[in-house]
Design a protein around this motif. Structure first.
Motif, PDB file in Angstrom:
ATOM      1  N   ARG A   1       0.836  -1.200   0.000  1.00 31.45           N
ATOM      2  CA  ARG A   1       0.000   0.000   0.000  1.00 31.45           C
ATOM      3  C   ARG A   1       0.873   1.254   0.000  1.00 31.45           C
ATOM      4  NH1 ARG A   1      -1.208   3.277   3.819  1.00 31.45           N
ATOM      5  NH2 ARG A   1      -0.525   1.881   5.468  1.00 31.45           N
ATOM      6  N   LEU A   2       1.898   1.270   0.843  1.00 33.43           N
ATOM      7  CA  LEU A   2       2.767   2.437   0.921  1.00 33.43           C
ATOM      8  C   LEU A   2       3.502   2.660  -0.396  1.00 33.43           C
ATOM      9  CD1 LEU A   2       4.202   1.829   4.487  1.00 33.43           C
ATOM     10  CD2 LEU A   2       2.589   3.604   3.808  1.00 33.43           C
ATOM     11  N   LEU A   3       3.966   1.576  -1.010  1.00 35.92           N
ATOM     12  CA  LEU A   3       4.644   1.727  -2.289  1.00 35.92           C
ATOM     13  C   LEU A   3       3.698   2.257  -3.347  1.00 35.92           C
ATOM     14  CD1 LEU A   3       6.861  -1.478  -2.418  1.00 35.92           C
ATOM     15  CD2 LEU A   3       7.634   0.881  -2.200  1.00 35.92           C
ATOM     16  N   ARG A   4       2.490   1.741  -3.379  1.00 38.20           N
ATOM     17  CA  ARG A   4       1.518   2.193  -4.382  1.00 38.20           C
ATOM     18  C   ARG A   4       1.196   3.678  -4.217  1.00 38.20           C
ATOM     19  NH1 ARG A   4       0.433  -1.725  -7.498  1.00 38.20           N
ATOM     20  NH2 ARG A   4       0.305  -3.856  -6.795  1.00 38.20           N
ATOM     21  N   GLU A   5       1.210   4.148  -2.972  1.00 36.87           N
ATOM     22  CA  GLU A   5       0.917   5.559  -2.718  1.00 36.87           C
ATOM     23  C   GLU A   5       2.093   6.466  -3.067  1.00 36.87           C
ATOM     24  OE1 GLU A   5      -0.163   5.634   1.396  1.00 36.87           O
ATOM     25  OE2 GLU A   5      -2.116   4.708   1.044  1.00 36.87           O
ATOM     26  N   SER A   6       3.311   5.931  -3.033  1.00 40.63           N
ATOM     27  CA  SER A   6       4.496   6.776  -3.168  1.00 40.63           C
ATOM     28  C   SER A   6       5.237   6.651  -4.487  1.00 40.63           C
ATOM     29  CB  SER A   6       5.487   6.454  -2.043  1.00 40.63           C
ATOM     30  OG  SER A   6       4.886   6.671  -0.806  1.00 40.63           O
ATOM     31  N   LEU A   7       5.001   5.569  -5.234  1.00 38.48           N
ATOM     32  CA  LEU A   7       5.752   5.351  -6.464  1.00 38.48           C
ATOM     33  C   LEU A   7       4.854   5.430  -7.685  1.00 38.48           C
ATOM     34  CD1 LEU A   7       8.017   2.300  -5.515  1.00 38.48           C
ATOM     35  CD2 LEU A   7       8.551   4.726  -5.365  1.00 38.48           C
ATOM     36  N   ASP A   8       5.451   5.854  -8.768  1.00 40.35           N
ATOM     37  CA  ASP A   8       4.787   5.828 -10.057  1.00 40.35           C
ATOM     38  C   ASP A   8       4.447   4.376 -10.378  1.00 40.35           C
ATOM     39  OD1 ASP A   8       4.352   5.693 -12.858  1.00 40.35           O
ATOM     40  OD2 ASP A   8       5.622   7.439 -13.186  1.00 40.35           O
TER      41      ASP A   8
ATOM     42  N   LEU B   1      18.295   7.228  -8.794  1.00 36.73           N
ATOM     43  CA  LEU B   1      18.464   7.741  -7.432  1.00 36.73           C
ATOM     44  C   LEU B   1      17.147   8.305  -6.893  1.00 36.73           C
ATOM     45  CD1 LEU B   1      21.983   9.380  -7.824  1.00 36.73           C
ATOM     46  CD2 LEU B   1      21.412   7.221  -6.670  1.00 36.73           C
ATOM     47  N   GLU B   2      16.365   8.923  -7.747  1.00 31.70           N
ATOM     48  CA  GLU B   2      15.052   9.439  -7.336  1.00 31.70           C
ATOM     49  C   GLU B   2      14.112   8.284  -6.988  1.00 31.70           C
ATOM     50  OE1 GLU B   2      12.102  12.320  -6.492  1.00 31.70           O
ATOM     51  OE2 GLU B   2      14.254  12.557  -6.809  1.00 31.70           O
ATOM     52  N   LEU B   3      14.135   7.220  -7.790  1.00 28.22           N
ATOM     53  CA  LEU B   3      13.323   6.042  -7.494  1.00 28.22           C
ATOM     54  C   LEU B   3      13.714   5.466  -6.127  1.00 28.22           C
ATOM     55  CD1 LEU B   3      11.362   3.724  -8.138  1.00 28.22           C
ATOM     56  CD2 LEU B   3      13.202   2.667  -9.478  1.00 28.22           C
ATOM     57  N   CYS B   4      15.003   5.348  -5.868  1.00 27.78           N
ATOM     58  CA  CYS B   4      15.471   4.822  -4.581  1.00 27.78           C
ATOM     59  C   CYS B   4      15.042   5.720  -3.422  1.00 27.78           C
ATOM     60  CB  CYS B   4      16.989   4.639  -4.605  1.00 27.78           C
ATOM     61  SG  CYS B   4      17.529   3.308  -5.698  1.00 27.78           S
ATOM     62  N   LYS B   5      15.122   7.018  -3.634  1.00 26.91           N
ATOM     63  CA  LYS B   5      14.685   7.969  -2.598  1.00 26.91           C
ATOM     64  C   LYS B   5      13.194   7.783  -2.310  1.00 26.91           C
ATOM     65  CE  LYS B   5      13.577  12.683  -2.473  1.00 26.91           C
ATOM     66  NZ  LYS B   5      13.573  13.895  -3.224  1.00 26.91           N
ATOM     67  N   ASN B   6      12.398   7.604  -3.357  1.00 26.68           N
ATOM     68  CA  ASN B   6      10.958   7.414  -3.171  1.00 26.68           C
ATOM     69  C   ASN B   6      10.639   6.099  -2.470  1.00 26.68           C
ATOM     70  OD1 ASN B   6      10.374   9.882  -4.311  1.00 26.68           O
ATOM     71  ND2 ASN B   6      10.061   9.062  -6.351  1.00 26.68           N
ATOM     72  N   ILE B   7      11.416   5.063  -2.751  1.00 23.84           N
ATOM     73  CA  ILE B   7      11.226   3.787  -2.053  1.00 23.84           C
ATOM     74  C   ILE B   7      11.515   3.973  -0.567  1.00 23.84           C
ATOM     75  CG2 ILE B   7      12.145   1.450  -1.763  1.00 23.84           C
ATOM     76  CD1 ILE B   7      12.655   1.485  -4.847  1.00 23.84           C
ATOM     77  N   ARG B   8      12.620   4.633  -0.265  1.00 20.76           N
ATOM     78  CA  ARG B   8      12.992   4.888   1.128  1.00 20.76           C
ATOM     79  C   ARG B   8      11.905   5.694   1.840  1.00 20.76           C
ATOM     80  NH1 ARG B   8      17.459   7.340   0.247  1.00 20.76           N
ATOM     81  NH2 ARG B   8      18.846   5.552   0.320  1.00 20.76           N
ATOM     82  N   LEU B   9      11.391   6.734   1.184  1.00 20.73           N
ATOM     83  CA  LEU B   9      10.342   7.563   1.783  1.00 20.73           C
ATOM     84  C   LEU B   9       9.044   6.769   1.969  1.00 20.73           C
ATOM     85  CD1 LEU B   9      10.928  10.933  -0.115  1.00 20.73           C
ATOM     86  CD2 LEU B   9      11.428  10.427   2.292  1.00 20.73           C
ATOM     87  N   ALA B  10       8.749   5.879   1.018  1.00 22.59           N
ATOM     88  CA  ALA B  10       7.533   5.070   1.118  1.00 22.59           C
ATOM     89  C   ALA B  10       7.584   4.149   2.334  1.00 22.59           C
ATOM     90  CB  ALA B  10       7.339   4.245  -0.152  1.00 22.59           C
ATOM     91  N   LEU B  11       8.777   3.646   2.660  1.00 22.70           N
ATOM     92  CA  LEU B  11       8.908   2.708   3.771  1.00 22.70           C
ATOM     93  C   LEU B  11       9.174   3.391   5.113  1.00 22.70           C
ATOM     94  CD1 LEU B  11      10.905  -0.115   1.989  1.00 22.70           C
ATOM     95  CD2 LEU B  11       8.444   0.057   2.372  1.00 22.70           C
ATOM     96  N   ALA B  12       9.428   4.697   5.092  1.00 24.35           N
ATOM     97  CA  ALA B  12       9.731   5.430   6.331  1.00 24.35           C
ATOM     98  C   ALA B  12       8.645   5.268   7.399  1.00 24.35           C
ATOM     99  CB  ALA B  12       9.983   6.906   6.019  1.00 24.35           C
ATOM    100  N   PRO B  13       7.341   5.284   7.051  1.00 19.84           N
ATOM    101  CA  PRO B  13       6.323   5.109   8.108  1.00 19.84           C
ATOM    102  C   PRO B  13       6.420   3.769   8.841  1.00 19.84           C
ATOM    103  CG  PRO B  13       5.312   5.998   6.125  1.00 19.84           C
ATOM    104  CD  PRO B  13       6.724   5.621   5.766  1.00 19.84           C
ATOM    105  N   LEU B  14       7.049   2.783   8.219  1.00 22.70           N
ATOM    106  CA  LEU B  14       7.222   1.489   8.874  1.00 22.70           C
ATOM    107  C   LEU B  14       8.460   1.452   9.761  1.00 22.70           C
ATOM    108  CD1 LEU B  14       6.388  -0.879   5.870  1.00 22.70           C
ATOM    109  CD2 LEU B  14       4.902  -0.226   7.767  1.00 22.70           C
ATOM    110  N   GLY B  15       9.269   2.513   9.733  1.00 15.69           N
ATOM    111  CA  GLY B  15      10.480   2.569  10.538  1.00 15.69           C
ATOM    112  C   GLY B  15      11.556   1.607  10.069  1.00 15.69           C
ATOM    113  N   ILE B  16      11.549   1.315   8.783  1.00 12.45           N
ATOM    114  CA  ILE B  16      12.524   0.370   8.229  1.00 12.45           C
ATOM    115  C   ILE B  16      13.703   1.159   7.679  1.00 12.45           C
ATOM    116  CG2 ILE B  16      12.923  -1.420   6.505  1.00 12.45           C
ATOM    117  CD1 ILE B  16       9.914  -1.942   6.540  1.00 12.45           C
ATOM    118  N   GLY B  17      14.904   0.891   8.195  1.00 12.95           N
ATOM    119  CA  GLY B  17      16.094   1.584   7.729  1.00 12.95           C
ATOM    120  C   GLY B  17      17.141   0.666   7.130  1.00 12.95           C
ATOM    121  N   PHE B  18      16.866  -0.636   7.146  1.00 15.32           N
ATOM    122  CA  PHE B  18      17.803  -1.623   6.605  1.00 15.32           C
ATOM    123  C   PHE B  18      16.979  -2.654   5.850  1.00 15.32           C
ATOM    124  CE2 PHE B  18      20.313  -5.658   7.476  1.00 15.32           C
ATOM    125  CZ  PHE B  18      21.282  -5.400   6.522  1.00 15.32           C
TER     126      PHE B  18
END
Length: 175
Positions: free
Chosen positions: A9-16, A113-130
């Protein structure tokens, strides 16, 4: 495999949508085989929607055999890729390590790099950093095919010092 359920769900909301797999769901393997016939060189990642068992399928006949063993009882979720070649990257905080790049995709372009940034931002609400992201090409486009939250050491053993150093910096707050 592809698309860990907690992050879908988070990816669908944040990525093209172009960066997400084109999925097909059906309880009839013949409908999947028909779609597969439009690109016979494709490879198929299939999931049993009842058991969530995932499997790489390289021939339509294998999908039919799997369905005769009960997989069609719940239906399939299928993702077609252009080939089994994969780009695998490990995300550690703001750092990204490429551990597999089987078709030598340019990972330092502004678009990637923008795609990777968006993936990171999409997963931020889950508190995943690794975590690790696997990419495949599907219909000629780079797609996020899997996100692994528990990255096994053998995947990054050759660069473990760099990864552990980055993790340590995050844990002690120097990053």
């Amino acid at each position: 495999s592809w698309g860990d359920r907690p992050s879908n769900r988070l990816l669908r909301e944040s990525l093209d949508e172009d960066h997400l797999p084109s999925e097909l769901m059906s309880s009839r393997p013949e409908s999947i085989a028909t779609k597969w016939a439009t690109n016979p060189d494709a490879v198929v990642f299939a999931e049993n929607l009842g058991t969530y068992y995932r499997k790489f399928v390289d021939k339509p006949q294998e999908l039919h055999r799997w369905s005769t063993r009960g997989a069609n009882r719940y239906g399939f979720r299928v993702y077609l890729a252009d080939s089994p070649l994969q780009l695998q990257q490990i995300f550690v905080g703001d750092s990204i390590f490429t551990v597999r790049n089987e078709w030598e995709h340019p990972v330092d372009t502004p678009e990637h790099l923008e795609l990777c940034k968006n993936i990171r931002l999409a997963l931020a609400p889950l508190g995943i950093g690794f975590f690790s992201v696997a990419f495949h090409k599907s219909e000629g486009k780079l797609r996020v095919s899997a996100i692994q939250r528990d990255v096994p050491l053998p995947w990054f053993a050759s660069i473990q010092d760099s990864v552990f150093s980055e993790l340590t910096n995050i844990l002690v707050g120097t990053k």
